[in-house]
Design a protein around this motif. Structure first.
Motif, PDB file in Angstrom:
ATOM      1  N   SER A   1       0.853  -1.189   0.000  1.00 45.97           N
ATOM      2  CA  SER A   1       0.000   0.000   0.000  1.00 45.97           C
ATOM      3  C   SER A   1       0.886   1.235   0.000  1.00 45.97           C
ATOM      4  O   SER A   1       2.078   1.172   0.337  1.00 45.97           O
ATOM      5  CB  SER A   1      -0.940   0.007   1.218  1.00 45.97           C
ATOM      6  N   VAL A   2       0.296   2.349  -0.357  1.00 41.03           N
ATOM      7  CA  VAL A   2       1.050   3.598  -0.447  1.00 41.03           C
ATOM      8  C   VAL A   2       1.437   4.065   0.955  1.00 41.03           C
ATOM      9  O   VAL A   2       0.611   4.084   1.869  1.00 41.03           O
ATOM     10  CB  VAL A   2       0.229   4.678  -1.169  1.00 41.03           C
ATOM     11  N   GLY A   3       2.712   4.425   1.120  1.00 40.45           N
ATOM     12  CA  GLY A   3       3.186   4.893   2.422  1.00 40.45           C
ATOM     13  C   GLY A   3       4.679   4.676   2.568  1.00 40.45           C
ATOM     14  O   GLY A   3       5.364   4.269   1.623  1.00 40.45           O
ATOM     15  N   SER A   4       5.185   4.947   3.791  1.00 38.90           N
ATOM     16  CA  SER A   4       6.613   4.794   4.078  1.00 38.90           C
ATOM     17  C   SER A   4       6.805   3.992   5.355  1.00 38.90           C
ATOM     18  O   SER A   4       5.983   4.063   6.279  1.00 38.90           O
ATOM     19  CB  SER A   4       7.289   6.160   4.227  1.00 38.90           C
ATOM     20  N   THR A   5       7.886   3.229   5.405  1.00 37.65           N
ATOM     21  CA  THR A   5       8.221   2.460   6.597  1.00 37.65           C
ATOM     22  C   THR A   5       9.709   2.158   6.579  1.00 37.65           C
ATOM     23  O   THR A   5      10.419   2.544   5.640  1.00 37.65           O
ATOM     24  CB  THR A   5       7.397   1.162   6.663  1.00 37.65           C
ATOM     25  N   VAL A   6      10.186   1.492   7.631  1.00 41.92           N
ATOM     26  CA  VAL A   6      11.584   1.086   7.693  1.00 41.92           C
ATOM     27  C   VAL A   6      11.654  -0.420   7.881  1.00 41.92           C
ATOM     28  O   VAL A   6      10.726  -1.042   8.410  1.00 41.92           O
ATOM     29  CB  VAL A   6      12.342   1.790   8.843  1.00 41.92           C
ATOM     30  N   ILE A   7      12.759  -0.995   7.391  1.00 50.01           N
ATOM     31  CA  ILE A   7      13.022  -2.423   7.584  1.00 50.01           C
ATOM     32  C   ILE A   7      14.382  -2.545   8.263  1.00 50.01           C
ATOM     33  O   ILE A   7      15.375  -2.024   7.741  1.00 50.01           O
ATOM     34  CB  ILE A   7      13.023  -3.187   6.250  1.00 50.01           C
ATOM     35  N   VAL A   8      14.418  -3.229   9.390  1.00 47.09           N
ATOM     36  CA  VAL A   8      15.674  -3.435  10.124  1.00 47.09           C
ATOM     37  C   VAL A   8      16.118  -4.873   9.894  1.00 47.09           C
ATOM     38  O   VAL A   8      15.380  -5.819  10.190  1.00 47.09           O
ATOM     39  CB  VAL A   8      15.509  -3.159  11.629  1.00 47.09           C
ATOM     40  N   ILE A   9      17.327  -5.023   9.355  1.00 42.78           N
ATOM     41  CA  ILE A   9      17.881  -6.341   9.055  1.00 42.78           C
ATOM     42  C   ILE A   9      19.073  -6.572   9.971  1.00 42.78           C
ATOM     43  O   ILE A   9      19.953  -5.705  10.080  1.00 42.78           O
ATOM     44  CB  ILE A   9      18.326  -6.424   7.584  1.00 42.78           C
ATOM     45  N   THR A  10      19.103  -7.742  10.615  1.00 45.72           N
ATOM     46  CA  THR A  10      20.174  -8.048  11.566  1.00 45.72           C
ATOM     47  C   THR A  10      20.823  -9.370  11.186  1.00 45.72           C
ATOM     48  O   THR A  10      20.134 -10.352  10.876  1.00 45.72           O
ATOM     49  CB  THR A  10      19.635  -8.134  13.004  1.00 45.72           C
ATOM     50  N   TYR A  11      22.160  -9.360  11.213  1.00 40.96           N
ATOM     51  CA  TYR A  11      22.950 -10.564  10.965  1.00 40.96           C
ATOM     52  C   TYR A  11      23.999 -10.635  12.066  1.00 40.96           C
ATOM     53  O   TYR A  11      24.940  -9.841  12.095  1.00 40.96           O
ATOM     54  CB  TYR A  11      23.600 -10.500   9.586  1.00 40.96           C
ATOM     55  N   TYR A  12      23.784 -11.553  13.007  1.00 36.79           N
ATOM     56  CA  TYR A  12      24.611 -11.637  14.218  1.00 36.79           C
ATOM     57  C   TYR A  12      24.647 -10.272  14.902  1.00 36.79           C
ATOM     58  O   TYR A  12      23.608  -9.759  15.284  1.00 36.79           O
ATOM     59  CB  TYR A  12      26.006 -12.170  13.886  1.00 36.79           C
ATOM     60  N   ASP A  13      25.799  -9.638  15.042  1.00 42.46           N
ATOM     61  CA  ASP A  13      25.890  -8.370  15.768  1.00 42.46           C
ATOM     62  C   ASP A  13      25.835  -7.160  14.833  1.00 42.46           C
ATOM     63  O   ASP A  13      26.098  -6.036  15.259  1.00 42.46           O
ATOM     64  CB  ASP A  13      27.177  -8.316  16.592  1.00 42.46           C
ATOM     65  N   LYS A  14      25.512  -7.389  13.559  1.00 40.09           N
ATOM     66  CA  LYS A  14      25.457  -6.298  12.595  1.00 40.09           C
ATOM     67  C   LYS A  14      24.008  -6.027  12.198  1.00 40.09           C
ATOM     68  O   LYS A  14      23.221  -6.960  12.022  1.00 40.09           O
ATOM     69  CB  LYS A  14      26.276  -6.618  11.346  1.00 40.09           C
ATOM     70  N   SER A  15      23.682  -4.735  12.041  1.00 40.91           N
ATOM     71  CA  SER A  15      22.325  -4.347  11.646  1.00 40.91           C
ATOM     72  C   SER A  15      22.390  -3.204  10.639  1.00 40.91           C
ATOM     73  O   SER A  15      23.298  -2.365  10.690  1.00 40.91           O
ATOM     74  CB  SER A  15      21.497  -3.912  12.856  1.00 40.91           C
ATOM     75  N   ILE A  16      21.420  -3.205   9.719  1.00 38.09           N
ATOM     76  CA  ILE A  16      21.250  -2.082   8.809  1.00 38.09           C
ATOM     77  C   ILE A  16      19.764  -1.750   8.739  1.00 38.09           C
ATOM     78  O   ILE A  16      18.906  -2.602   9.008  1.00 38.09           O
ATOM     79  CB  ILE A  16      21.776  -2.392   7.389  1.00 38.09           C
ATOM     80  N   THR A  17      19.464  -0.495   8.407  1.00 33.21           N
ATOM     81  CA  THR A  17      18.084  -0.034   8.301  1.00 33.21           C
ATOM     82  C   THR A  17      17.819   0.438   6.878  1.00 33.21           C
ATOM     83  O   THR A  17      18.570   1.248   6.332  1.00 33.21           O
ATOM     84  CB  THR A  17      17.805   1.109   9.288  1.00 33.21           C
ATOM     85  N   LEU A  18      16.748  -0.087   6.288  1.00 34.95           N
ATOM     86  CA  LEU A  18      16.333   0.316   4.954  1.00 34.95           C
ATOM     87  C   LEU A  18      15.113   1.229   5.070  1.00 34.95           C
ATOM     88  O   LEU A  18      14.166   0.922   5.798  1.00 34.95           O
ATOM     89  CB  LEU A  18      15.971  -0.899   4.098  1.00 34.95           C
ATOM     90  N   ASN A  19      15.150   2.354   4.378  1.00 33.81           N
ATOM     91  CA  ASN A  19      14.018   3.279   4.332  1.00 33.81           C
ATOM     92  C   ASN A  19      13.227   2.997   3.055  1.00 33.81           C
ATOM     93  O   ASN A  19      13.754   3.144   1.947  1.00 33.81           O
ATOM     94  CB  ASN A  19      14.508   4.723   4.353  1.00 33.81           C
ATOM     95  N   VAL A  20      11.966   2.584   3.208  1.00 35.29           N
ATOM     96  CA  VAL A  20      11.158   2.143   2.066  1.00 35.29           C
ATOM     97  C   VAL A  20       9.974   3.080   1.873  1.00 35.29           C
ATOM     98  O   VAL A  20       9.250   3.376   2.835  1.00 35.29           O
ATOM     99  CB  VAL A  20      10.659   0.698   2.265  1.00 35.29           C
ATOM    100  N   THR A  21       9.801   3.535   0.633  1.00 37.41           N
ATOM    101  CA  THR A  21       8.661   4.388   0.277  1.00 37.41           C
ATOM    102  C   THR A  21       7.889   3.720  -0.862  1.00 37.41           C
ATOM    103  O   THR A  21       8.465   3.404  -1.897  1.00 37.41           O
ATOM    104  CB  THR A  21       9.119   5.783  -0.165  1.00 37.41           C
ATOM    105  N   ILE A  22       6.585   3.504  -0.650  1.00 45.03           N
ATOM    106  CA  ILE A  22       5.724   2.878  -1.655  1.00 45.03           C
ATOM    107  C   ILE A  22       4.806   3.952  -2.237  1.00 45.03           C
ATOM    108  O   ILE A  22       4.099   4.637  -1.502  1.00 45.03           O
ATOM    109  CB  ILE A  22       4.883   1.734  -1.046  1.00 45.03           C
ATOM    110  N   SER A  23       4.839   4.094  -3.565  1.00 44.59           N
ATOM    111  CA  SER A  23       3.979   5.055  -4.246  1.00 44.59           C
ATOM    112  C   SER A  23       2.921   4.314  -5.059  1.00 44.59           C
ATOM    113  O   SER A  23       2.962   3.093  -5.199  1.00 44.59           O
ATOM    114  CB  SER A  23       4.820   5.953  -5.166  1.00 44.59           C
ATOM    115  N   ALA A  24       1.953   5.078  -5.597  1.00 44.02           N
ATOM    116  CA  ALA A  24       0.883   4.468  -6.392  1.00 44.02           C
ATOM    117  C   ALA A  24       1.461   3.826  -7.649  1.00 44.02           C
ATOM    118  O   ALA A  24       2.403   4.341  -8.254  1.00 44.02           O
ATOM    119  CB  ALA A  24      -0.162   5.519  -6.764  1.00 44.02           C
TER     120      ALA A  24
END
Length: 578
Positions: free
Chosen positions: A273-296
């Motif tokens: 659906s249209v909107g924005s959110t974040v995805i947090v990915i973790t691998y052992y002691d490492k983490s990254i954050t993805l900023n996701v924006t969904i448009s029409a």
């Protein structure tokens, strides 16, 4: 040092440096032997790579062996490289353990002190006080710690001799994961039958649990991701362990708002659906954050079809969506050169084209009727040197005016029978016969030649059109000049004649046969009871003789010639009255 000197040094290292391995990654290094000890070298490597206590592998080509060294002293940072002393490991401490959940053998390269060292092969033969000291790099701390907590002294086999751990003698500047640890071993004579003496692995009652001290990394090709609703984006998530890429890493994936998007275990993001959110990915002691924006979502359509065509195969071109489904919108279709190809048929979103057997190029243009959006495709048309034949079958009989004959034409293409849809026809005399779609219609008496054309060949048939044959009819009468009566009186004979239906005399030579049939008006009386004799039979007449028994009633007189039957109902009556 200026950049010129630095570049000169880097070129020198690239040309004269040797290959070394640290945590599975290759590097170029300058190695300088210690003049007093063959097991010690000075090393220069690029900055921020070495740590005190690291293990470095070096293949000694002169000795044809892979040697393992420990960074044996603090790393000194120079202006354009790091420098330290490395010492060669002369033994391995080996023991059984559960390693990251799997039973196996731990191997810790170590430097042995306090023994008599053989300069040639690095093994020791004797000690002064039955003890030796083993130096281990800080990067192996996770493999050393478990054996220090065992209640009974931990046993090793070194140089085929048994040893027990007396304890750790401390560390040299062991700070923030850097440095070395010294483990003191004392000679022992308590070998066990279950020891693996061949591979020098002693059996210990306690099997330590070891968690390997790996270095992990976690990266993504993009951290800011924009995509349209219902579409997918495959992220490139790369995980390494000790610099080795992991093929099936186990990731922890947390989507901030799962109504906006999802992310599969292999890194594919799907817009919901249209909107924005974040995805947090973790691998052992490492983490990254993805900023996701969904448009029409904006629907994307494409024009599909072959880029070339010839004259024998029809090609379909159509507008489809991203799922390969035909578009439901309406389009117009044009081609740039109709001398090279032709449009066979169209639907709302597709067109069928066929070439005209000429080399060239055309452009198919498709236009959305509603939006005006244009799609084009270049198509190459080809010439093929086909061989064609046609054999038109002549009619086996004449064709009557106002009747038809369907032409049978046998065609081949390159020796193979074909059923072409492109035959054309013509008539040499359209006043006698015309032809349309292979059907000949006779118009008037005469002859006409019909030509059948197939590609570059033709054949002809001759049709003979004859007059329309009208079926003749006749009539039975007693007279054409006097009163015509339909009775026969008892005691008198009556002559019946056959004339044309227009009451004219027959002059075309027909010969009739005469018979009697039962009338339904008196089913109990047979014709032979009423008429006893037919005589004076001529080609078109006969005489009826009534009975002498006063039988009266109805019967049918039947006259037949060339399959044409004429009938008349007559009555036998009394001389006077009915």
């Amino acid at each position: 040092m200026n950049d010129g000197v630095k570049n000169a040094y880097n070129n020198f290292k690239k040309k004269y440096g040797v290959d070394v391995i640290k945590r599975n990654l290759p590097y170029k290094a300058i190695l300088v032997d210690d003049t007093s000890n063959n097991f010690i070298k000075n090393i220069q490597m690029e900055q921020s790579v070495m740590k005190f206590g690291d293990y470095i592998d070096y293949y000694d080509e002169s000795a044809n062996r892979l040697d393992t060294y420990i960074v044996h002293s603090k790393v000194l940072s120079k202006l354009y490289y790091d420098e330290s002393e490395i010492r060669q490991c002369t033994e391995e401490l080996r023991y059984n353990a559960t390693i990251d959940g799997v039973l196996g053998v731990v191997r810790i390269p170590t430097i042995v002190f306090n023994g008599t060292i053989n300069v040639t092969n690095g093994t020791y033969f004797d000690t002064l006080d039955n003890t030796i000291t083993c130096e281990v790099g800080a990067s192996k701390i996770n493999e050393i710690t478990p054996i220090m907590s065992v209640t009974k002294p931990f046993r090793f086999i070194l140089n085929h001799q048994y040893w027990k751990v007396q304890g750790a003698e401390g560390s040299t500047n062991f700070v923030n994961g850097q440095g070395t640890i010294f483990i003191k071993l004392i000679s022992a004579n308590d070998g066990s039958s279950v020891d693996d003496k061949v591979n020098q692995v002693a059996y210990n009652e306690t099997v330590p649990i070891v968690t390997t001290n790996y270095e992990y990394t976690l990266t993504s090709d993009k951290k800011d991701i924009s995509l349209e609703n219902t579409r997918n984006y495959q992220t490139n998530i790369v995980c390494t362990r000790d610099n080795l890429i992991q093929s099936n890493p186990v990731l922890s994936i947390v989507v901030g708002d799962s109504s906006i998007c999802t992310m599969s275990s292999d890194g594919e993001i799907t817009g919901l659906s249209v909107g924005s959110t974040v995805i947090v990915i973790t691998y052992y002691d490492k983490s990254i954050t993805l900023n996701v924006t969904i448009s029409a979502k904006v629907e994307i359509y494409t024009l599909t079809g072959n880029s070339s065509m010839n004259d024998s195969i029809q090609n379909t071109y159509k507008i489809i969506d991203e799922s390969g489904v035909d578009s439901t919108l309406d389009y117009t279709f044009t081609i740039s050169d109709e001398s090279l190809a032709q449009i066979v048929s169209t639907t709302n979103s597709s067109v069928i084209l066929v070439g005209k057997n000429i080399e060239g190029n055309i452009v198919l243009t498709v236009t959305n009727k509603l939006t005006g959006q244009v799609y084009t495709q270049s198509i190459q048309t080809h010439y093929n040197a086909h061989t064609y034949t046609i054999d038109a079958i002549d009619p086996t009989s004449n064709i009557t005016v106002n009747t038809t004959y369907s032409i049978v034409a046998n065609c081949t293409e390159d020796g193979v029978a074909s059923t072409p849809s492109t035959l054309t026809y013509s008539s040499s005399d359209t006043s006698v016969a015309i032809v349309s779609n292979g059907v000949v219609t006779g118009l008037s008496v005469g002859n006409a030649i019909i030509t059948c054309n197939y590609m570059n060949v033709s054949d002809t048939i001759t049709v003979n059109i004859i007059a329309e044959v009208l079926e003749k009819s006749y009539k039975i009468v007693t007279s054409t000049t006097q009163t015509d009566v339909d009775t026969v009186s008892l005691g008198y004979v009556r002559t019946q004649k056959i004339v044309n239906s227009d009451l004219t005399v027959i002059t075309t030579g027909e010969v009739f046969t005469f018979t009697l049939e039962q009338s339904s008006k008196n089913p109990s009386i047979t014709p032979s009871q009423l008429i006893v004799l037919i005589d004076n039979v001529l080609p078109t007449s006969c005489r009826l003789n009534p009975n002498t028994k006063n039988v009266i009633g109805y019967f049918w007189l039947v006259a037949e010639t060339n399959g044409i039957i004429s009938r008349r109902e007559l009555r036998v009556k009394y001389l006077s009255g009915n």
